[in-house]
Design an enzyme around this catalytic site. Structure first.
Site, short mmCIF file in Angstrom:
data_model
loop_
_atom_site.label_atom_id
_atom_site.label_comp_id
_atom_site.label_asym_id
_atom_site.label_seq_id
_atom_site.Cartn_x
_atom_site.Cartn_y
_atom_site.Cartn_z
N GLU A 200 43.69 34.31 33.98
CA GLU A 200 42.52 34.51 33.11
C GLU A 200 42.41 35.98 32.67
OE1 GLU A 200 39.95 32.67 36.05
OE2 GLU A 200 39.43 31.11 34.61
N ALA B 241 41.65 35.20 41.98
CA ALA B 241 40.52 35.81 42.67
C ALA B 241 40.82 35.77 44.16
CB ALA B 241 39.25 35.02 42.36
N GLU C 299 42.99 26.42 40.60
CA GLU C 299 41.68 26.34 41.27
C GLU C 299 41.37 24.95 41.79
OE1 GLU C 299 42.30 27.89 38.39
OE2 GLU C 299 41.27 29.84 38.36
N GLY D 233 42.41 33.53 38.45
CA GLY D 233 41.81 34.70 37.80
C GLY D 233 42.86 35.66 37.27
C1 HXC Z 1 43.62 36.03 48.74
C2 HXC Z 1 45.90 35.80 48.65
C3 HXC Z 1 45.80 35.13 47.41
C4 HXC Z 1 44.50 34.96 46.86
C5 HXC Z 1 47.87 35.23 47.96
N1 HXC Z 1 47.19 35.85 48.96
N2 HXC Z 1 47.05 34.80 47.03
N3 HXC Z 1 44.82 36.25 49.31
N4 HXC Z 1 43.44 35.43 47.56
N5 HXC Z 1 44.31 34.38 45.68
C6 HXC Z 1 47.72 36.45 50.18
C7 HXC Z 1 48.13 35.42 51.19
O1 HXC Z 1 47.01 34.99 51.93
C8 HXC Z 1 49.10 36.21 52.05
O2 HXC Z 1 48.41 37.08 52.91
C9 HXC Z 1 49.79 37.10 51.01
O3 HXC Z 1 48.92 37.15 49.89
C10 HXC Z 1 51.13 36.54 50.56
O4 HXC Z 1 50.90 35.19 50.12
P1 HXC Z 1 51.82 33.96 50.57
O5 HXC Z 1 51.06 32.73 50.30
O6 HXC Z 1 52.31 34.18 51.98
O7 HXC Z 1 53.07 34.13 49.57
P2 HXC Z 1 53.99 32.98 48.96
O8 HXC Z 1 54.39 32.00 50.03
O9 HXC Z 1 55.05 33.71 48.22
O10 HXC Z 1 53.07 32.18 47.93
C11 HXC Z 1 52.58 32.84 46.77
C12 HXC Z 1 51.46 32.00 46.08
C13 HXC Z 1 50.38 31.65 47.11
C14 HXC Z 1 52.09 30.71 45.50
C15 HXC Z 1 50.93 32.83 44.94
O11 HXC Z 1 50.00 32.87 47.75
C16 HXC Z 1 49.16 31.04 46.51
O12 HXC Z 1 49.17 29.83 46.21
N6 HXC Z 1 48.10 31.83 46.38
C17 HXC Z 1 46.80 31.32 45.92
C18 HXC Z 1 46.84 31.06 44.43
C19 HXC Z 1 45.51 30.54 43.94
O13 HXC Z 1 45.06 29.44 44.35
N7 HXC Z 1 44.86 31.28 43.03
C20 HXC Z 1 43.61 30.86 42.45
C21 HXC Z 1 42.49 31.42 43.23
S1 HXC Z 1 40.93 30.87 42.67
P3 HXC Z 1 48.42 36.89 54.51
O14 HXC Z 1 47.60 38.03 55.01
O15 HXC Z 1 47.82 35.57 54.77
O16 HXC Z 1 49.87 36.96 54.86
C22 HXC Z 1 40.61 31.80 41.35
C23 HXC Z 1 39.25 31.50 40.73
C24 HXC Z 1 38.99 32.44 39.63
O17 HXC Z 1 41.33 32.63 40.93
C25 HXC Z 1 37.58 32.22 39.19
C26 HXC Z 1 36.88 33.48 38.91
C27 HXC Z 1 37.68 34.42 38.13
#
Ligand code: HXC
Length: 258
Positions: A112, A65, A132, A109
């Site tokens: 999911e 998400a 998460e 998400g």
């Molecule tokens: C918003 C995101 C994002 C996310 C990545 N980006 N994941 N933006 N929401 N979930 C954005 C980053 O901010 C960045 O933008 C760009 O994508 C590239 O990401 P990087 O982190 O620079 O890339 P990398 O170093 O290769 O790392 C990849 C990654 C990391 C390991 C996937 O991005 C990451 O940990 N993302 C979050 C994963 C996460 O926690 N997902 C769960 C979310 S909660 P900018 O503009 O900053 O360069 C969830 C709840 C669901 O999903 C419940 C309801 C369905």
């Protein structure tokens, strides 16, 4: 309808939805989920379409998400807008089969959403996870429930409590995905698989999907009774006599999908 965050492509009887927010690793925001819902409804209603593929890019199926959008919300917001039920669960309502073709990150998400599809074909570079916990919440799109049913309690706890990623080999060994293919072959494999499904009788395919899903919702005895009723009902379709006649006459069946 024109879309900004997904691509919708109809390749004969296969509908292909590509998640397309590359700069955000396909993070799932409200606009994307609204567009995905609209595209799924379009494909479900289209008589030409027999199977659906949802995919992302080589780098990310979806990294979860959209954290930037979620960060602004408080309890009142998520409760009043029914986040995420309102626009996240359309994939679970579609009666045609949906294949998730996953390369790169399928996190939170994203994982999911893949699990809401009927089965997952993974590229060798796929990484699954429910991270998460690392941002102070828990899975909210069914992750604690569906992941546990896919991989069992021990591994689901491990994933959900540590937030670690699972690679494609581990996902295959633990039953999260049905097959792993070289990354460059992912879309072709998913399309070939979807095309094969579209050659079969549409009602049989839809009822097969419904019957397997029933296994998640009921006891074994009830599930077997449900399957038997569905099995009997398939003898009401013209495709049953055509399929069996074609086998006996050593020819390909001409299913009418009715
Ligand atoms: C918003 C995101 C994002 C996310 C990545 N980006 N994941 N933006 N929401 N979930 C954005 C980053 O901010 C960045 O933008 C760009 O994508 C590239 O990401 P990087 O982190 O620079 O890339 P990398 O170093 O290769 O790392 C990849 C990654 C990391 C390991 C996937 O991005 C990451 O940990 N993302 C979050 C994963 C996460 O926690 N997902 C769960 C979310 S909660 P900018 O503009 O900053 O360069 C969830 C709840 C669901 O999903 C419940 C309801 C369905």
């Amino acid at each position: 309808m024109s879309y900004e965050t997904i691509l919708l492509d109809k390749r004969e009887a296969v509908g292909v939805i590509t998640l397309n927010r590359p700069k955000a690793l396909n993070a799932l925001n409200n606009q994307l989920m609204d567009e995905l819902t609209a595209a799924l409804r379009d494909l479900e209603a289209d008589d030409e379409i027999g199977c659906i593929v949802i995919t992302g890019s080589e780098k990310a199926f979806a990294a979860g998400a959209d954290i930037k959008q979620m960060a602004e919300k408080d309890y009142t917001d998520v409760f009043m807008e029914d986040f995420i039920t309102a626009n996240w669960e359309e994939a679970t309502r579609v009666r045609k089969p949906i294949i998730a073709a996953v390369a790169g990150f399928a996190l939170g998400g994203g994982c999911e959403l893949a699990m809401m599809c009927d089965f997952i074909i993974a590229a060798e570079n796929a990484k699954f996870g429910q991270p998460e916990i690392t941002i102070g919440v828990i899975p909210g799109g069914g992750g604690t429930q569906r992941l546990t049913r896919f991989v069992g309690k021990s591994k689901a706890m491990d994933m959900v409590l540590t937030g670690r990623h699972m690679d494609a080999a581990e996902a295959l060994a633990s039953g999260l995905v049905s097959r792993v293919v070289p990354t460059e072959d992912l879309l072709d494999e998913a399309l070939d698989t979807a095309e094969k499904i579209t050659t079969y009788s549409r009602p049989a395919v839809m009822l097969a999907k419904e019957s397997v899903n029933r296994a998640y919702e009921t006891t074994l005895a009830e599930g077997v009774r449900f399957e038997r009723r569905v099995f009997h009902s398939l003898f009401a379709f013209e495709d049953q006599s055509e399929g069996m006649a074609a086998f006996i006459e050593k020819r390909r069946p001409q299913f009418k999908n009715r």
